[in-house]
Motif scaffolding. Structure first.
Motif, PDB file in Angstrom:
ATOM      1  N   LYS A  65      13.993  49.568  79.892  1.00  8.71           N
ATOM      2  CA  LYS A  65      15.234  49.870  80.613  1.00  8.71           C
ATOM      3  C   LYS A  65      15.568  51.353  80.741  1.00  8.71           C
ATOM      4  CE  LYS A  65      17.785  46.950  77.951  1.00  8.71           C
ATOM      5  NZ  LYS A  65      18.900  46.154  77.477  1.00  8.71           N
ATOM      6  N   GLU A  66      14.941  52.198  79.909  1.00  9.33           N
ATOM      7  CA  GLU A  66      15.501  53.543  79.782  1.00  9.33           C
ATOM      8  C   GLU A  66      14.629  54.668  80.318  1.00  9.33           C
ATOM      9  OE1 GLU A  66      16.480  53.892  75.605  1.00  9.33           O
ATOM     10  OE2 GLU A  66      18.020  52.330  75.728  1.00  9.33           O
ATOM     11  N   MET A  67      13.428  54.350  80.826  1.00 11.17           N
ATOM     12  CA  MET A  67      12.551  55.464  81.179  1.00 11.17           C
ATOM     13  C   MET A  67      12.795  55.986  82.592  1.00 11.17           C
ATOM     14  SD  MET A  67       9.008  55.016  79.167  1.00 11.17           S
ATOM     15  CE  MET A  67       8.185  53.924  80.286  1.00 11.17           C
ATOM     16  N   PHE A 113      14.397  62.204  77.644  1.00 12.05           N
ATOM     17  CA  PHE A 113      15.124  61.611  78.773  1.00 12.05           C
ATOM     18  C   PHE A 113      15.166  60.098  78.642  1.00 12.05           C
ATOM     19  CE2 PHE A 113      13.228  65.604  79.793  1.00 12.05           C
ATOM     20  CZ  PHE A 113      14.186  66.271  80.534  1.00 12.05           C
ATOM     21  N   ARG A 114      16.364  59.560  78.671  1.00 13.05           N
ATOM     22  CA  ARG A 114      16.488  58.089  78.654  1.00 13.05           C
ATOM     23  C   ARG A 114      17.640  57.701  79.579  1.00 13.05           C
ATOM     24  NH1 ARG A 114      15.944  56.622  72.147  1.00 13.05           N
ATOM     25  NH2 ARG A 114      14.163  58.016  71.780  1.00 13.05           N
ATOM     26  N   TYR A 115      17.372  56.687  80.385  1.00 14.84           N
ATOM     27  CA  TYR A 115      18.408  56.212  81.295  1.00 14.84           C
ATOM     28  C   TYR A 115      19.334  55.291  80.504  1.00 14.84           C
ATOM     29  CZ  TYR A 115      20.543  54.913  85.678  1.00 14.84           C
ATOM     30  OH  TYR A 115      21.447  54.744  86.694  1.00 14.84           O
ATOM     31  N   GLU A 116      20.351  55.890  79.866  1.00 10.97           N
ATOM     32  CA  GLU A 116      21.304  55.138  79.051  1.00 10.97           C
ATOM     33  C   GLU A 116      22.685  55.328  79.630  1.00 10.97           C
ATOM     34  OE1 GLU A 116      20.573  54.554  74.923  1.00 10.97           O
ATOM     35  OE2 GLU A 116      19.616  56.527  74.811  1.00 10.97           O
ATOM     36  N   LYS A 117      23.659  54.607  79.093  1.00  9.09           N
ATOM     37  CA  LYS A 117      25.019  54.758  79.561  1.00  9.09           C
ATOM     38  C   LYS A 117      25.619  55.993  78.883  1.00  9.09           C
ATOM     39  CE  LYS A 117      29.224  52.092  80.119  1.00  9.09           C
ATOM     40  NZ  LYS A 117      30.088  51.987  78.941  1.00  9.09           N
ATOM     41  N   GLY A 121      27.898  61.450  72.366  1.00 11.29           N
ATOM     42  CA  GLY A 121      26.731  61.299  71.492  1.00 11.29           C
ATOM     43  C   GLY A 121      25.570  60.551  72.123  1.00 11.29           C
ATOM     44  N   ARG A 122      25.700  60.171  73.394  1.00 14.45           N
ATOM     45  CA  ARG A 122      24.606  59.475  74.075  1.00 14.45           C
ATOM     46  C   ARG A 122      24.493  60.022  75.497  1.00 14.45           C
ATOM     47  NH1 ARG A 122      21.877  55.367  72.515  1.00 14.45           N
ATOM     48  NH2 ARG A 122      23.347  54.605  70.971  1.00 14.45           N
ATOM     49  N   TYR A 123      23.371  60.614  75.800  1.00 14.47           N
ATOM     50  CA  TYR A 123      23.197  61.291  77.087  1.00 14.47           C
ATOM     51  C   TYR A 123      21.877  60.876  77.703  1.00 14.47           C
ATOM     52  CZ  TYR A 123      26.693  63.730  74.471  1.00 14.47           C
ATOM     53  OH  TYR A 123      27.783  63.982  73.689  1.00 14.47           O
TER      54      TYR A 123
HETATM   55 MG    MG Z   1      18.491  54.058  71.684  1.00 16.12          MG
END
Ligand code: MG
Ligand code: ATP
Length: 438
Positions: A65-67, A113-117, A121-123
């Protein structure tokens, strides 16, 4: 109307006001690591997608989900690295750094790099400092990694705000046996699982253990525990690690639900967590991944490492108000010059001073201005002294030197004597024995 240009959501500019604390963290870390005999490695930010798919594992959140993955102009599938371990393993294999059982103790720092919300503290672009060690199989090196992170927390003044969570995932055979037992248990309670966990039951069941869902957590309270499935060697390894931590006086909690997000871990896993940052409380996580090098086609190579999130550490330092006040060093001196001839003399003098005193922090007024406005800028810069060059000073080949941070008369100092007089300031910026003042 064209849209205003903006940075991509979750990708932050680190502005000049923030860079000193970033450098402080990076420098503190680098110095500490060198003290333990670790060497820096610098790796590309882009890799072939396959590296992460094979290394981190399909079925993990990061890969599924995050790449950030795209095709380049040559139709190759590339991915912005979501973490540093896979690339580091690729590099040591490619360059034969672990051949013949050679030990490597490496560290790196840089953006991931991660496609997160995006949230506090989360980018989507964030930064890690990481360490990887190759060809040391024992719990001694696991203990060293934990000891050096513990030392980092003490150096940074955050030791009281972080705590260590520890677990052993055992061998891959032990994990497989445990996975079967867990799936068996959860399958019978399938309807009570949250949706994510239902999906993970087939893709990556161990990840259910660190589900944030309360009902799932309640269900897990009665589930089989991994520690009952550990193989004898892993049990001894874990005991060896705990003995060393006890001997060094490093406190920890055993957390049997700690499985870590990435597939490649086995045996030791650990996280440093804080309750000061809200939901994003893990500042550092790592563990042993003895199987990964083999998975990439290399000889079996014991490996262990960790990574910490710089943004979260910066937030923690700020929350605890332990950022040192002296990070931003004001200039030693600010040169004010009036008229074209004086400006010319100022730049040549400034360059000569920089030659003589490489550590000198010197500002030269740019953009002209009246005496009053230049003096105001000198004061505002935080510089210790204003060095004044007007027509009279030019004729006499002197500067007027006026202390800005303490009382004192303006003195005349000959150009040739200035480097000598300033050298005391450069050597003892915080000290009073500066510019002839005892
Ligand atoms: Mg994580
Ligand atoms: P989390 O459970 O918080 O998502 P993770 O297990 O995905 O973390 P790792 O892959 O182990 O994280 O990365 C190591 C460290 O990097 C984390 O402990 C955290 O400090 C930091 N980190 C991970 N993802 C992010 C992110 N999106 N933004 C900021 N920091 C991050």
């Amino acid at each position: 109307m064209s849209k205003t240009l903006q940075a991509i959501r979750g990708m932050n500019d680190i502005l000049p006001g923030q860079t000193p604390v970033w450098r402080y963290l990076e420098n503190t870390f680098a110095e500490l690591l060198e003290g333990y005999g670790y060497q820096e490695i610098r790796l590309p930010i882009l890799e072939f997608t396959e590296l992460f798919a094979r290394g981190i594992g399909e079925g993990t959140d990061v890969v599924d989900k995050e790449m950030y993955t795209f095709r380049d102009r040559n139709e190759e599938s590339l991915t912005l690295r979501p973490e540093g371990t896979a690339g580091c393993v690729r590099a040591v294999l490619e360059h034969g750094l672990t051949g013949g059982g050679q030990v490597q103790k490496l560290w790196y720092a840089g953006p991931m790099f991660r496609y997160e919300k995006p949230q506090k503290g989360r980018y989507r672009q964030f930064h890690q400092i990481g360490v990887e060690v190759f060809n040391l199989p024992g719990p001694d090196v696991d203990a060293e990694l934990i000891a050096l992170t513990a030392r980092l927390w003490r150096r940074l003044g955050v030791a009281d705000a972080v705590s260590l969570q520890l677990n052993s995932l055992g061998s891959s055979e032990a994990r497989a046996r445990y996975r079967d037992a867990l799936v068996d248990y959860l399958q019978q309670r399938f309807e009570q699982l949250d949706e994510d966990s239902q999906r993970r039951l087939t893709t990556n069941p161990l990840r259910i253990l660190d589900s944030k869902n309360a009902q799932t957590q309640a269900l897990l309270a009665g589930a089989p525990v991994l520690s009952d499935f550990l193989d004898e060697e892993s049990r001894l390894h874990f005991e060896g690690l705990r003995n060393r931590l006890d001997a060094m006086g490093i406190a920890y909690q055993i957390n049997t639900g700690l499985v870590r997000g990435l597939d490649y871990y086995g045996r030791t896993v650990f996280e440093w967590v804080t309750d000061r940052l809200g939901a994003q409380g893990t500042v550092c996580g790592g563990g042993r991944y003895d199987g990964l090098v083999g998975q990439f086609g290399g000889k079996p190579t014991p490996s262990v490492g960790f990574a910490m999130g710089i943004e979260r550490l910066v937030l923690l330092l700020e929350t605890l108000a332990v950022v040192p006040e002296t990070l931003e060093q004001p200039a030693h001196a600010y040169i004010c010059a009036f008229g074209e001839a004086a400006e010319l003399a100022a730049v040549t003098l400034a360059e000569r001073l920089r030659d003589a005193l490489p550590g000198l922090r010197l500002l030269v007024n740019a953009g002209g201005g009246s005496f009053k406005s230049q003096f105001k800028k000198a004061d505002k810069s935080g510089a210790r002294f204003a060095l004044i060059l007007g027509e009279d000073e030019l004729a006499a080949r002197v500067v007027g030197c006026k202390p800005l941070r303490e009382d004192g008369e303006q003195q005349s100092i000959a150009w040739d004597a200035l480097a000598e007089r300033l050298s005391a300031c450069v050597e003892q910026a915080q000290h009073n024995a500066c510019m002839g003042k005892e």
